[in-house]
Design an enzyme around this catalytic site. Sequence first.
Site, PDB file in Angstrom:
ATOM      1  N   GLU A 154       1.568  -4.556  14.080  1.00  0.00           N
ATOM      2  CA  GLU A 154       2.568  -5.627  14.170  1.00  0.00           C
ATOM      3  C   GLU A 154       3.883  -5.109  14.742  1.00  0.00           C
ATOM      4  OE1 GLU A 154       2.184  -8.849  13.743  1.00  0.00           O
ATOM      5  OE2 GLU A 154       0.124  -8.708  13.032  1.00  0.00           O
TER       6      GLU A 154
ATOM      7  N   ASN B 137       5.467  -6.200  18.327  1.00  0.00           N
ATOM      8  CA  ASN B 137       6.817  -6.765  18.427  1.00  0.00           C
ATOM      9  C   ASN B 137       7.635  -6.061  19.506  1.00  0.00           C
ATOM     10  OD1 ASN B 137       6.503  -8.749  16.499  1.00  0.00           O
ATOM     11  ND2 ASN B 137       7.860  -7.806  14.999  1.00  0.00           N
TER      12      ASN B 137
ATOM     13  N   ARG C 160       3.415 -17.900  19.581  1.00  0.00           N
ATOM     14  CA  ARG C 160       3.515 -16.776  18.653  1.00  0.00           C
ATOM     15  C   ARG C 160       3.565 -17.341  17.244  1.00  0.00           C
ATOM     16  NH1 ARG C 160       1.598 -13.180  21.516  1.00  0.00           N
ATOM     17  NH2 ARG C 160       1.905 -11.922  19.685  1.00  0.00           N
TER      18      ARG C 160
END
Length: 141
Positions: free
Chosen positions: A45, A49, A103
């Site tokens: 994650e 990002n 997203r």
Amino acid sequence: MERMSFEMESRSCNEQFARVVVAVFLSRLDPTVEELDDIKTAVSEAVTNCIIHGYEGREGIIRVEAAIEGNEATVRVIDKGIGILNVKQAMEPLYTSKPSEERSGMGFSFMEAFMDELTVESRPGEGTAVTMKKTIGRAKE
């Protein structure tokens, strides 16, 4: 304290590389499969990002640092991308700065759920550093 770090290009194909390298380094703590999966998910994650939000798909460098102290694992994922204007807002569940790309806005929420501690430091125009900590071995006690 044991430490390791590496840098990689901000490309989607490197996300799996980052999670595997961190997992191998932290394996010396003898984590459970669940603990290792939690860390790998959080690293994925954080790296994602950086790629999507930090560099907005442009090329850049992502630095990953990991440390072991006692039974605590610390992982930092750092980019020198665009930074986050409002960290508190960005960490809210379902918030996304890219709604047109569908997203989910759950990246920071997943990191918080899978790790014991999450700290996000960011400066617009300078980049973002995500620090995550997890104590390994509580389930074994």
